[in-house]
Structure formats: structure tokens, C-alpha cells
Design a protein around this motif. Sequence first.
Motif, PDB file in Angstrom:
ATOM      1  N   GLU A 133      13.039   1.204  -1.758  1.00 28.22           N
ATOM      2  CA  GLU A 133      13.465   2.393  -2.796  1.00 28.22           C
ATOM      3  C   GLU A 133      12.568   2.193  -4.160  1.00 28.22           C
ATOM      4  N   ARG A 134      12.440   0.841  -4.369  1.00 24.99           N
ATOM      5  CA  ARG A 134      11.661   0.601  -5.755  1.00 24.99           C
ATOM      6  C   ARG A 134      10.122   1.100  -5.540  1.00 24.99           C
ATOM      7  N   LEU A 135       9.660   0.513  -4.310  1.00 18.24           N
ATOM      8  CA  LEU A 135       8.014   1.187  -4.037  1.00 18.24           C
ATOM      9  C   LEU A 135       8.149   2.781  -3.875  1.00 18.24           C
ATOM     10  N   MET A 136       9.152   3.016  -3.269  1.00 19.51           N
ATOM     11  CA  MET A 136       8.997   4.544  -3.381  1.00 19.51           C
ATOM     12  C   MET A 136       8.743   5.109  -4.623  1.00 19.51           C
ATOM     13  N   LYS A 137       9.640   4.847  -5.604  1.00 18.35           N
ATOM     14  CA  LYS A 137       9.663   5.276  -6.954  1.00 18.35           C
ATOM     15  C   LYS A 137       8.065   5.119  -7.555  1.00 18.35           C
TER      16      LYS A 137
ATOM     17  N   MET B 146       3.479   5.633   2.058  1.00 22.04           N
ATOM     18  CA  MET B 146       4.623   5.326   2.908  1.00 22.04           C
ATOM     19  C   MET B 146       4.781   4.060   3.823  1.00 22.04           C
ATOM     20  N   GLU B 147       3.336   4.070   4.523  1.00 21.78           N
ATOM     21  CA  GLU B 147       3.064   2.714   5.294  1.00 21.78           C
ATOM     22  C   GLU B 147       3.276   1.341   4.511  1.00 21.78           C
ATOM     23  N   ILE B 148       2.908   1.485   3.150  1.00 19.99           N
ATOM     24  CA  ILE B 148       2.654   0.242   2.364  1.00 19.99           C
ATOM     25  C   ILE B 148       4.236   0.224   2.011  1.00 19.99           C
ATOM     26  N   CYS B 149       5.060   1.370   1.731  1.00 18.43           N
ATOM     27  CA  CYS B 149       6.372   0.953   1.259  1.00 18.43           C
ATOM     28  C   CYS B 149       7.119   0.107   2.362  1.00 18.43           C
ATOM     29  N   ALA B 150       6.985   0.752   3.602  1.00 16.22           N
ATOM     30  CA  ALA B 150       7.674   0.356   4.740  1.00 16.22           C
ATOM     31  C   ALA B 150       7.049  -1.241   5.342  1.00 16.22           C
ATOM     32  N   GLY B 151       6.029  -1.460   4.965  1.00 15.84           N
ATOM     33  CA  GLY B 151       5.386  -2.707   5.658  1.00 15.84           C
ATOM     34  C   GLY B 151       5.688  -3.689   4.529  1.00 15.84           C
ATOM     35  N   PHE B 152       5.935  -3.577   3.425  1.00 13.02           N
ATOM     36  CA  PHE B 152       6.108  -4.434   2.303  1.00 13.02           C
ATOM     37  C   PHE B 152       7.670  -4.700   2.129  1.00 13.02           C
ATOM     38  N   SER B 153       8.641  -3.960   2.899  1.00  9.80           N
ATOM     39  CA  SER B 153       9.859  -4.036   2.846  1.00  9.80           C
ATOM     40  C   SER B 153      10.518  -4.607   4.158  1.00  9.80           C
ATOM     41  N   LYS B 154       9.669  -5.050   5.158  1.00 15.27           N
ATOM     42  CA  LYS B 154      10.238  -5.421   6.522  1.00 15.27           C
ATOM     43  C   LYS B 154      10.841  -6.951   6.319  1.00 15.27           C
ATOM     44  N   GLY B 155      10.480  -7.618   5.388  1.00  9.32           N
ATOM     45  CA  GLY B 155      10.957  -9.006   5.474  1.00  9.32           C
ATOM     46  C   GLY B 155       9.679  -9.750   6.085  1.00  9.32           C
ATOM     47  N   ALA B 156       8.690  -9.113   6.561  1.00 11.05           N
ATOM     48  CA  ALA B 156       7.711 -10.011   7.078  1.00 11.05           C
ATOM     49  C   ALA B 156       6.922 -11.111   6.160  1.00 11.05           C
ATOM     50  N   LYS B 157       6.371 -12.069   6.888  1.00 14.32           N
ATOM     51  CA  LYS B 157       5.641 -13.302   6.195  1.00 14.32           C
ATOM     52  C   LYS B 157       4.180 -12.938   6.389  1.00 14.32           C
ATOM     53  N   LEU B 158       3.871 -12.338   7.601  1.00 14.54           N
ATOM     54  CA  LEU B 158       2.334 -11.968   7.769  1.00 14.54           C
ATOM     55  C   LEU B 158       2.128 -10.610   7.693  1.00 14.54           C
ATOM     56  N   ILE B 159       1.442 -10.370   6.981  1.00 14.19           N
ATOM     57  CA  ILE B 159       1.172  -8.603   6.589  1.00 14.19           C
ATOM     58  C   ILE B 159      -0.346  -8.441   6.762  1.00 14.19           C
ATOM     59  N   LEU B 160      -0.533  -7.625   7.792  1.00 15.26           N
ATOM     60  CA  LEU B 160      -1.965  -7.130   8.136  1.00 15.26           C
ATOM     61  C   LEU B 160      -2.020  -5.742   7.557  1.00 15.26           C
ATOM     62  N   MET B 161      -3.093  -5.464   6.788  1.00 15.50           N
ATOM     63  CA  MET B 161      -3.488  -4.159   6.460  1.00 15.50           C
ATOM     64  C   MET B 161      -4.868  -3.700   6.665  1.00 15.50           C
ATOM     65  N   ASP B 162      -4.841  -2.328   7.399  1.00 21.20           N
ATOM     66  CA  ASP B 162      -6.166  -1.965   8.145  1.00 21.20           C
ATOM     67  C   ASP B 162      -6.656  -1.000   6.954  1.00 21.20           C
ATOM     68  N   GLU B 163      -7.471  -1.086   6.286  1.00 22.55           N
ATOM     69  CA  GLU B 163      -8.014  -0.008   5.414  1.00 22.55           C
ATOM     70  C   GLU B 163      -6.911   0.845   4.512  1.00 22.55           C
ATOM     71  N   PRO B 164      -6.249  -0.011   3.884  1.00 23.80           N
ATOM     72  CA  PRO B 164      -4.911   0.184   3.196  1.00 23.80           C
ATOM     73  C   PRO B 164      -5.387   1.154   1.814  1.00 23.80           C
TER      74      PRO B 164
END
Length: 243
Positions: free
Chosen positions: A109-113, A134-152
Motif C-alpha cells: 500500500e505504501r508503494l501504491m501511494k 503495479m508489477e513493482i508494487c507486487a514484486g517488492f511486497s511478496k517477501g521474496a529475497k531474489l528479485i528479477l526485473m526484466d526491463e522495469p
Amino acid sequence: MLELKQLYKPFGKGAAAALSIGSLTIPTGEIVGVLGLNGAGKTSLLKAIVGLGELQEGEVSWRGRPVQEQYGEVAYITEEGSFPPHMNASEYADFLADFYPKFNRERYERLMKFFELDEYVRMGKMSRGQRARMEICAGFSKGAKLILMDEPFLGKDVFARRDFLKLMVTSLQEDETFLITTHLVDEIEHVIDRALIIHQGAIRADVYMEQLQEGGKRLESLLAEVVGHDGERYRRFLSGPSD
């Protein structure tokens, strides 16, 4: 750490390899830029890591275990988007919480804002840039430790890109690892720790930015050198045929 061993993915029968990686190790906590020309194999590499697209040979492990056994530890952010278009952002958060035990709704929600997104607009009605955010908001909030970004950065203006880069660097935790494919070499140069340059399906250069800078070299120059770009080609074209 992330470990890749003997990855091989062909384009097709009798064709050159879309991806051929002998060995690659990325320690936890690094921000790694994956660079190269269109069709070099950048997206194929990220897809191979997350288990999308068939590999003929090879192993990919994260912290000593196959990545496919740890989907909750991996976030794959792509411009194509992976969200149901009929959902709004609030409904999507409920959906993510069901699939990702470590989903952080407060961060979402903070990223959404931060990105000025309306949580009640259906995602199918959003612009390309809004869907990318939206993809960034979701990806950064999943609690994942390995984050892959394709042309973000596609679909973002220069100010949004700068804000995102600042956000990414300041929010990085010690146990999070980022891999980013991008064509925006100048903007990423002072953000990443390490650069991998892929050409014709193979890693042709693997350099830490500190070493590159100590040698007085720019990342764009290294990229041009690796892919064989001729910076004077256009001048010869404009000058016309030689006698």
C-alpha cells in the motif's frame, strides 16, 4: 547465493543457442545489471532462473536448493505483467496474500501511494506505465529475497525512473538480491554493484562496477566493445561511398 551451472537452451533444431552459461555465482545482497543488445539472451536468462522456458541442460539453485522448490522466495517483475486484468489493486493484494505467506500488505500500500496508483481501478484499465508500476508494487511486497526485473523502466518517464532507482537502492535489505535487465545503461551504471554483458546467448563480460571505475572505463564503452559496436559507422555512411 544464486548458482547457475551448465545452462543450455537452444533456439530450435540446428539453430544457435539462445542461452549457454557455463557457470555463474551471484552472492546474496548484490544488485546485478544484465545488459546486452535485443535478442542477446537477457530475458532468457531470467526465465531460466525462475523456471520459465525449457532448458535442455543445466541447474539453477538459490541458497543450495532448486529455485523451483522456493517460488515464495522469488519475484519476477516483467513489463508484460502477471496480474488478472479484471482485478483492482486491492483485490490483487488479497490474491497475493493467499499465495505468498510473506506478503507485506503495508509495504504494498505504501508503494501504491508512492507511485500514485488508485487501488480501485481495474488493472486491465490501467495504462502501460501504471501496470509496470503495479508489477513493482507486487514484486517488492511478496517477501521474496531474489528479485528479477526484466526491463522495469519501460513505460516510465525520466522522473519515475529516477524515483524508482532511489527507492530500489534505499529499500534493499542485506539478504535481498536483484537482477535487472535494461537498455538504460547510463541510468543504471551508478546503481548496480556488478554488470553481466550477454552477447549471442553467452556471458561475454562479468565485472564489478568498482573495478570498472577504478580503470577509468564507462559501462557503455565496455558494452560497445563486447558487442562490437562501431561508433563511427554512421559518419562513414553520411560521407557517402569512398572512391
